[in-house]
Design a protein around this motif. Structure first.
Motif, mmCIF file in Angstrom:
data_model
loop_
_atom_site.group_PDB
_atom_site.id
_atom_site.type_symbol
_atom_site.label_atom_id
_atom_site.label_comp_id
_atom_site.label_asym_id
_atom_site.label_seq_id
_atom_site.Cartn_x
_atom_site.Cartn_y
_atom_site.Cartn_z
ATOM 1 N N GLN A 504 0.921 -1.292 -0.053
ATOM 2 C CA GLN A 504 -0.131 0.009 0.074
ATOM 3 C C GLN A 504 0.759 1.256 0.045
ATOM 4 O O GLN A 504 0.247 2.389 -0.452
ATOM 5 C CB GLN A 504 -1.080 -0.060 0.978
ATOM 6 C CG GLN A 504 -2.076 -1.119 1.153
ATOM 7 C CD GLN A 504 -3.038 -1.069 2.314
ATOM 8 O OE1 GLN A 504 -3.131 -0.122 3.188
ATOM 9 N NE2 GLN A 504 -4.069 -1.746 2.197
ATOM 10 N N ASP A 530 -15.829 -5.272 -0.379
ATOM 11 C CA ASP A 530 -14.268 -5.454 0.092
ATOM 12 C C ASP A 530 -13.725 -4.369 -0.391
ATOM 13 O O ASP A 530 -12.739 -3.622 0.361
ATOM 14 C CB ASP A 530 -13.744 -6.486 -0.187
ATOM 15 C CG ASP A 530 -14.400 -8.039 0.391
ATOM 16 O OD1 ASP A 530 -15.099 -7.596 1.728
ATOM 17 O OD2 ASP A 530 -14.399 -9.140 0.114
ATOM 18 N N ILE A 533 -14.524 -0.610 1.015
ATOM 19 C CA ILE A 533 -13.937 -0.787 2.394
ATOM 20 C C ILE A 533 -12.398 -0.338 2.427
ATOM 21 O O ILE A 533 -11.831 0.241 3.180
ATOM 22 C CB ILE A 533 -13.998 -2.002 3.196
ATOM 23 C CG1 ILE A 533 -15.492 -2.004 3.450
ATOM 24 C CG2 ILE A 533 -13.200 -2.019 4.459
ATOM 25 C CD1 ILE A 533 -15.958 -3.620 4.079
ATOM 26 N N VAL A 534 -11.702 -1.107 1.415
ATOM 27 C CA VAL A 534 -10.281 -0.902 1.290
ATOM 28 C C VAL A 534 -9.844 0.599 0.783
ATOM 29 O O VAL A 534 -9.129 1.373 1.317
ATOM 30 C CB VAL A 534 -9.614 -1.906 0.372
ATOM 31 C CG1 VAL A 534 -8.323 -1.491 -0.015
ATOM 32 C CG2 VAL A 534 -9.670 -3.039 0.935
ATOM 33 N N HIS A 536 -11.819 3.215 1.086
ATOM 34 C CA HIS A 536 -12.149 4.182 2.468
ATOM 35 C C HIS A 536 -11.177 4.221 3.566
ATOM 36 O O HIS A 536 -10.306 5.162 3.996
ATOM 37 C CB HIS A 536 -13.325 3.965 3.137
ATOM 38 C CG HIS A 536 -13.620 5.084 3.996
ATOM 39 N ND1 HIS A 536 -13.554 4.564 5.366
ATOM 40 C CD2 HIS A 536 -14.117 6.017 4.334
ATOM 41 C CE1 HIS A 536 -14.069 5.651 6.265
ATOM 42 N NE2 HIS A 536 -14.310 6.501 5.308
ATOM 43 N N SER A 537 -10.512 2.953 3.740
ATOM 44 C CA SER A 537 -9.380 2.854 4.861
ATOM 45 C C SER A 537 -8.157 3.429 4.242
ATOM 46 O O SER A 537 -7.296 4.102 5.057
ATOM 47 C CB SER A 537 -9.057 1.158 5.087
ATOM 48 O OG SER A 537 -8.608 0.674 3.895
ATOM 49 N N ALA A 540 -8.554 7.147 4.938
ATOM 50 C CA ALA A 540 -8.565 7.815 6.273
ATOM 51 C C ALA A 540 -7.508 7.664 6.909
ATOM 52 O O ALA A 540 -7.006 8.215 7.803
ATOM 53 C CB ALA A 540 -9.628 6.896 6.949
ATOM 54 N N SER A 541 -6.528 6.531 6.320
ATOM 55 C CA SER A 541 -5.158 6.473 6.678
ATOM 56 C C SER A 541 -4.219 7.697 6.756
ATOM 57 O O SER A 541 -3.232 7.905 7.729
ATOM 58 C CB SER A 541 -4.396 5.287 6.161
ATOM 59 O OG SER A 541 -4.272 5.716 4.742
ATOM 60 N N CYS A 552 -9.016 7.363 -5.313
ATOM 61 C CA CYS A 552 -9.742 6.440 -4.742
ATOM 62 C C CYS A 552 -11.100 6.914 -4.796
ATOM 63 O O CYS A 552 -12.228 6.079 -4.788
ATOM 64 C CB CYS A 552 -9.271 6.616 -3.166
ATOM 65 S SG CYS A 552 -7.600 5.764 -2.666
ATOM 66 N N LYS A 573 -19.222 9.228 2.983
ATOM 67 C CA LYS A 573 -17.683 9.453 3.509
ATOM 68 C C LYS A 573 -16.901 9.973 2.438
ATOM 69 O O LYS A 573 -16.134 10.759 2.585
ATOM 70 C CB LYS A 573 -17.211 8.507 4.255
ATOM 71 C CG LYS A 573 -17.431 7.014 3.341
ATOM 72 C CD LYS A 573 -17.334 5.871 4.268
ATOM 73 C CE LYS A 573 -17.581 4.485 3.781
ATOM 74 N NZ LYS A 573 -17.691 3.146 4.585
#
Length: 795
Positions: A504, A530, A533-534, A536-537, A540-541, A552, A573
């Motif tokens: 990543q 899935d 979710i990846v 958005h993570s 957010a990171s 993204c 979001k």
């Protein structure tokens, strides 16, 4: 010893695989070649030794030996005793010794024992120590060991000094010289001036060029009859003249590449089977077979030469001949890569195309920027022109293996070539063909009911002809094409998902997100949850750059706009993140990111208008209008075009154009939640500032939006602006060349006239001002006015 190796039985031969039998045959051939090569080397060494022996006059050793032996015999005859004076026992012993060969051949004058030659270990060191020593007052000369001479006394070694001039000649010339017994010419070469050397080099180069042109012209005129000249032209890749070797090899590489592009057929040539070789055919067929076989073999050797050139440059390895320097190898390698790239694009249907792919793909990640760009551009061209998808599948497989083998440590450009795949276009074409009505033929019952016998007969012939025409129109099978594209996409997505999971923080992440944004509508629905979710993570990171976070968002909305409509996923979001980060854009380096923002807004509002609330649309409209004030003109045009779409898609957007409208709450511009910022209580005052913008297109858009974005009337936009999307307008009015776009007509009057007009204008304006300030007093010069101001200020 008897050979105990058994002949394999027929059953064992049946169990033996073809590959094993081929390997046995190859090993046998390799041994034969090695033995022949070793024999040729020995013969060559022998010829060199004989040639060196001929070049030097031999030392007359045999005559001296004969004289010494004759003198010894005379002395023995004088000193010999008569047989009458010898005892019987001595005479018998002499007769017994005379029956042995060793007695006859032995040198009686020597004191060595009889069986000295049978000793295994001679005292070599003792003999070496007896050799007299001398001081090395001059440099030792290089010696050549000649063939030894065998004498009664033993083996006599022979040597000679190596000549200064080394004349390199072929083996055939050596054999001719050995037969004719010609001596070497050891005359010194004439010394040439630099001008003469340059003229000689130009002459040699011109001769080579003419020879290359003649061979190429002959091959292109009649490829069937002159296929053997390909070998002669390919042999010039080994040019040995150091003065012209580099240029000649480059010319031959490019010439062969162009020749193969012209004479290669439009089909793949397969090897003949044993049955086909045994079958008798016509002369024309046999001639065609010989041409195809020679063409494939020469093409293979040519590719091997190109590969070897690149390998030598990579390994920094010089040839034994030392004709070309290491610096020149770089230029040769670049020409070899260019030839391979041209063949990759021009001959995707011919033999050894997969071998070219295996050579080109690793060079896409090469340290040399020029070679890397060459290979990437060639792969992009191949993707764009590949309609079926077979060549694209081969390239994608090798790229995926390269990325995984290098542990994701490759250039981002290697993955960006995936964006040029034609899969999206073919899939869209397939959908349109499926929707189109298909040709229907009458059933047997309908024919019996409505047609006569003769009419049925004619109709049958017509339907058969129509089916044949339909088959002829379809150049390739649609099922095969769809299967290839599906397999290609699977490999692309597997590569993307591996990087998202394991790397990543890799520099490949922007290319992966950009690829997902393009091909997201083709991903299987099972992976949507899935994947969202990846994404958005990742946002957010906080580890992503602004451009990567935009990719993204774009990927997520592409997923949800296609097959993801059926899924119950709330992308609020992603809206919040984009709304919060819009003011990160400015007229500096992030100006290019506005293109991705415009794409996101198009997917988020225009294609999802039913899922977006009015409050959210009002908040984005207000923030985008504010953003249009501090970006470049092309970005302002794109943003205002997006605002126009929002005002037309959401009809209640005219609330922001009315100053008297009131609602509950106060507008909170610093709040990051678009749903709760009370955007309905503000107005688009930014449009009045944009009406005074220096760019004419921005002024046109601002006036159009103030009027409520009408589609008709005097305030409507012209067709060239209203019918184009925001991203296209952004590119159209780009200012990357640091010039005004659209350009301003420049007027260049004479310098004196310009200054006189400016002075007259200033005088006129100052006089008007003076008449207002000091009544009837008229000042004819600006200096008088300045003096009057000074006096008035002092008083």
């Amino acid at each position: 010893r008897k050979n105990t190796k058994r002949v394999p039985s027929f059953r064992k031969l049946l169990r033996t695989s073809k590959i094993k039998l081929d390997n046995k045959l190859k090993n046998k051939q390799y041994k034969q070649q090695s033995a022949a090569k070793k024999y040729r080397k020995e013969q060559k060494k022998l010829r060199e030794a004989v040639r060196d022996a001929i070049s030097r006059k031999p030392f007359p050793l045999e005559e001296c030996k004969k004289k010494q032996v004759a003198e010894k015999h005379e002395e023995e005859e004088e000193d010999a005793l008569p047989l009458d004076m010898m005892d019987e026992d001595d005479l018998k012993l002499m007769e017994d010794l005379s029956q042995k060969a060793s007695f006859l051949t032995r040198d009686l004058s020597s004191n060595e024992p009889v069986h000295i030659k049978k000793r295994k270990h001679e005292s070599v060191m003792d003999k070496y120590e007896k050799v007299p020593r001398r001081m090395q007052t001059e440099p030792e000369k290089e010696l050549i060991h000649l063939l030894p001479i065998k004498d009664k006394g033993g083996i006599i070694p022979r040597t000679m000094e190596k000549p200064v001039l080394n004349v390199a000649q072929d083996e055939e010339e050596d054999t001719e010289e050995m037969e004719e017994g010609e001596d070497f010419n050891e005359e010194a070469l004439p010394v040439l001036t630099p001008e003469e050397m340059a003229a000689q080099r130009r002459q040699k180069l011109q001769e080579r060029k003419m020879h290359i042109a003649a061979l190429a012209s002959a091959i292109l005129s009649e490829p069937d009859n002159n296929i053997k000249k390909l070998k002669e032209l390919r042999a010039m890749l080994m040019e040995q003249d150091p003065n012209v070797a580099v240029i000649v090899r480059k010319l031959v590489m490019v010439s062969l590449m162009e020749i193969f592009k012209d004479i290669v057929p439009s089909y793949k040539i397969r090897p003949l089977t044993e049955a086909e070789k045994a079958t008798k055919v016509k002369k024309e067929t046999q001639k065609l077979r010989e041409f195809e076989e020679g063409l494939v073999s020469q093409y293979k050797f040519y590719l091997e030469n190109l590969e070897q050139t690149i390998k030598d440059w990579k390994q920094r390895k010089l040839k034994k001949s030392n004709v070309i320097s290491l610096k020149a190898y770089k230029g040769l390698a670049e020409i070899a890569v260019k030839c391979l790239c041209e063949l990759l694009v021009a001959l995707p249907h011919f033999n050894f195309h997969n071998n070219i792919i295996v050579l080109i793909v690793p060079l896409m990640n090469d340290a040399s920027k020029m070679i890397s760009e060459l290979c990437c551009e060639a792969v992009k061209k191949l993707f764009k022109q590949d309609k079926l998808g077979c060549a694209s599948l081969g390239v994608v497989k090798v790229i995926s293996g390269l990325v995984r083998g290098r542990n994701y440590d490759v250039r981002p450009e290697v993955l960006k070539v995936f964006l040029h795949l034609r899969i999206k276009e073919v899939e869209l074409q397939k959908d349109s063909e499926d929707i189109a009505p298909k040709k229907k033929f009458m059933t047997y019952k309908e024919k019996r009911k409505n047609l006569s016998r003769m009419q049925r007969k004619w109709r049958k012939a017509e339907e058969k002809l129509e089916r044949e025409l339909l088959e002829a129109e379809a150049s390739e099978s649609k099922e095969k094409k769809l299967k290839l594209h599906t397999e290609t996409l699977n490999i692309v997505f597997v590569t993307y998902f591996r990087i998202l999971k394991k790397a990543q923080k890799s520099p490949l992440l922007p290319a992966v997100l950009e690829g997902l944004a393009k091909f997201a509508h083709l991903i299987n629905v099972e992976f949507f949850d899935d994947l969202v979710i990846v994404l958005h993570s990742l946002i957010a990171s906080g580890d992503l750059s602004y451009r990567e976070s935009l990719h993204c968002i774009l990927s997520a909305f592409h997923i949800l706009s296609g097959q993801g409509d059926v899924l119950n996923i709330d992308p609020m979001k992603f809206y919040t993140h984009l709304y919060k980060t819009l003011f990160s854009l400015h007229a500096g380096r992030t100006n290019d990111d506005i293109e991705i923002v415009l794409q996101c807004l198009d997917v988020m509002f225009a294609k999802r208008r039913k899922q977006v609330s009015q409050q959210r649309a009002l908040a984005f409209l207000k923030r985008l209008s504010t953003l249009a004030l501090h970006v470049l003109p092309n970005s302002s045009v794109g943003i205002l075009a997006t605002n126009r779409v929002l005002m037309q898609v959401f009809p209640k957007m005219d609330l922001l154009l009315d100053n008297e409208s009131q609602g509950s709450g106060v507008y909170l511009p610093e709040l990051d939640e678009p749903e709760h910022c009370n955007a309905q209580n503000t107005a688009l005052w930014e449009l009045h500032l944009l009406q005074r913008h220096y760019h004419p297109t921005v002024r046109t858009f601002a006036a159009h939006l103030i009027a409520g974005a009408p589609t008709e009337g005097s305030a409507a936009l012209p067709l060239d602006l209203s019918q184009r999307p925001a991203t296209e307008l952004f590119e159209e009015y780009s200012m990357r060349g640091m010039t005004f776009n659209p350009p301003v007509a420049s007027v260049t009057p004479r310098r004196k006239d310009t200054f006189s007009q400016m002075n007259a204008f200033i005088d006129e304006e100052l006089n008007k001002l003076l008449q207002q300030r000091i009544g009837d007093t008229v000042v004819h010069k600006p200096l008088d006015f300045a003096k009057h101001l000074v006096e008035s200020s002092l008083s």
